[in-house]
Scaffold this motif. Structure first.
Motif, PDB file in Angstrom:
ATOM      1  N   GLY A  73      -4.452  -0.299   7.815  1.00 28.69           N
ATOM      2  CA  GLY A  73      -4.261   0.372   9.108  1.00 28.69           C
ATOM      3  C   GLY A  73      -3.399  -0.386  10.097  1.00 28.69           C
ATOM      4  N   ILE A  75       0.858   6.967   0.420  1.00 28.17           N
ATOM      5  CA  ILE A  75       0.001   5.842   0.805  1.00 28.17           C
ATOM      6  C   ILE A  75      -1.082   5.589  -0.250  1.00 28.17           C
ATOM      7  CG2 ILE A  75      -1.423   4.875   2.682  1.00 28.17           C
ATOM      8  CD1 ILE A  75       1.380   5.825   3.558  1.00 28.17           C
ATOM      9  N   GLU A  82       2.429  -0.725  10.555  1.00 25.02           N
ATOM     10  CA  GLU A  82       3.806  -1.230  10.545  1.00 25.02           C
ATOM     11  C   GLU A  82       4.757  -0.183   9.963  1.00 25.02           C
ATOM     12  OE1 GLU A  82       5.103  -4.055  11.808  1.00 25.02           O
ATOM     13  OE2 GLU A  82       3.102  -4.287  12.662  1.00 25.02           O
ATOM     14  N   ALA A  94       0.814  -1.217   0.000  1.00 25.96           N
ATOM     15  CA  ALA A  94       0.000   0.000   0.000  1.00 25.96           C
ATOM     16  C   ALA A  94       0.849   1.270   0.000  1.00 25.96           C
ATOM     17  CB  ALA A  94      -0.916  -0.012   1.229  1.00 25.96           C
TER      18      ALA A  94
HETATM   19  S1  SF4 Z   1      -0.647   1.127   7.800  1.00 26.90           S
HETATM   20 FE1  SF4 Z   1       0.017  -0.945   7.232  1.00 26.90          FE
HETATM   21  S2  SF4 Z   1      -1.099  -1.363   5.341  1.00 26.90           S
HETATM   22 FE2  SF4 Z   1      -1.224   0.834   5.668  1.00 26.90          FE
HETATM   23  S3  SF4 Z   1       0.486   1.674   4.518  1.00 26.90           S
HETATM   24 FE3  SF4 Z   1       1.219   1.371   6.612  1.00 26.90          FE
HETATM   25  S4  SF4 Z   1       2.143  -0.669   6.623  1.00 26.90           S
HETATM   26 FE4  SF4 Z   1       0.899  -0.504   4.762  1.00 26.90          FE
END
Ligand code: SF4
Ligand code: SF4
Length: 325
Positions: free
Chosen positions: A97, A90, A100, A70
């Protein structure tokens, strides 16, 4: 299991959101979609990602950490930072969500908005400014987002504040079951009630909902609560016309003495960074802030009805007419 209520910010020393110095607690989650919203990070009830392009070095660590693919590949930072850049870090449709990416960003370019706090944690923080409340008549203002979207949490917070001897306000858009508003207003010394438009079609176009329930709730609330402040965000192209304010003054004045004052809040666009951090193209971005002095003419409609009125919500501007109580 019920999702926790999230807080975006605890803002100290506000002078625009109730009497005296206030500490504003902003809850996440709102049933309205006001096109000019000044707190877009409070609309969704879930935690969200801010990407601050000015802090991003395009190191690529977040992309490597993302389990959802993402995150867009890095581009030269000077191009990504340009004001007219269409680059977004993003890919929101893919993001789940997990956050990480935030853990691996060494530059604070990725931040989470929305954190869970217990009632006691919030109140401990609010209580830090008790000496300022004591000297000014201030206290806690529960805002959002929309407090009535979280009735149980909001009532517990207000009851807890009162148990600690704190003055309480809620700032509501009034779009809820009346029973919820009744229960919450019981624990609020002052209710700040938003009024946006009297025309239901225009209201729906700019906020996503019709105004019938809101106007009924305000009318009903005025019969059971003695300290209501009406807040009107004055938005160019939506409700800055004099006709609306003449009609609004007549409507508010018909509600009787529980309406203690009217705050005209001129539209501003200081929040445009937040839209950028959320990756949202904001339709009001290019609309210039309203000069508060323009609203003197609008304020006269309220003064003529014997209502106290401020422009901007801080302090108090005398009307020359006694308060009708
Ligand atoms: S929150 Fe998780 S899924 Fe969303 S961009 Fe960050 S790492 Fe990727
Ligand atoms: S980890 Fe942070 S600084 Fe590096 S590319 Fe991602 S957002 Fe930018």
């Amino acid at each position: 299991m019920k999702a926790p209520v999230l807080i975006t910010e605890i803002q100290r020393f506000s002078v625009n959101d109730g009497p005296g110095f206030r500490t504003n607690v902003y809850l996440k989650g709102c049933p309205l979609r006001c096109a000019w919203c000044h707190n877009p990070e409070t609309i969704s009830p879930r935690a969200e990602l801010f990407w601050k392009k000015r802090l991003c070095t395009q190191c690529g660590a977040c992309m490597d950490a993302c389990p959802q693919d993402a995150i867009n590949p890095p581009i030269p930072p000077e191009i990504a930072r340009q004001e007219d850049s269409t680059y977004h870090k993003i890919i929101r449709e893919k993001c789940n969500g997990c956050m990480e990416c935030v853990k691996v960003c060494s530059y604070d370019a990725l931040q989470v908005t929305g954190r869970a706090m217990s009632i006691e944690e919030i109140l401990d923080e609010v209580e830090r400014d008790r000496p300022f409340y004591d000297n000014s008549g201030g206290g806690l203002t529960l805002s959002g987002g929309e407090p009535t979207a979280h009735p149980e949490f909001a009532c517990s917070l207000l009851d807890g504040a009162r148990a600690r001897g704190l003055h309480t306000c809620i700032d509501t858009n009034g779009y809820c079951e009346f029973e919820v508003l009744r229960e919450m207003s019981r624990a609020a010394d002052v209710v700040l009630f938003d009024l946006k438009h009297l025309d239901s079609r225009r209201h729906r176009e700019e906020t996503g909902v019709e105004n019938k329930r809101i106007l009924e709730n305000l009318t009903n609330l005025s019969r059971i609560h003695h300290d209501i402040w009406i807040r009107i965000p004055v938005v160019p192209g939506f409700n800055e016309d004099l006709e609306f304010h003449r009609d609004a003054a007549a409507f508010i004045s018909s509600l009787g003495g529980s309406i203690r004052r009217v705050d005209l809040l001129p539209y501003h666009n200081w929040c445009q960074d937040k839209y950028g951090w959320l990756g949202i193209d904001w339709v009001y971005r290019e609309i210039e802030a309203l000069d508060p002095s323009i609203l003197e003419i609008h304020a006269d409609f309220y003064r003529e009805k014997g209502l106290r009125v401020t422009i901007g919500g801080s302090g108090f501007e005398e009307t020359g007419t006694a308060l009708r109580l």
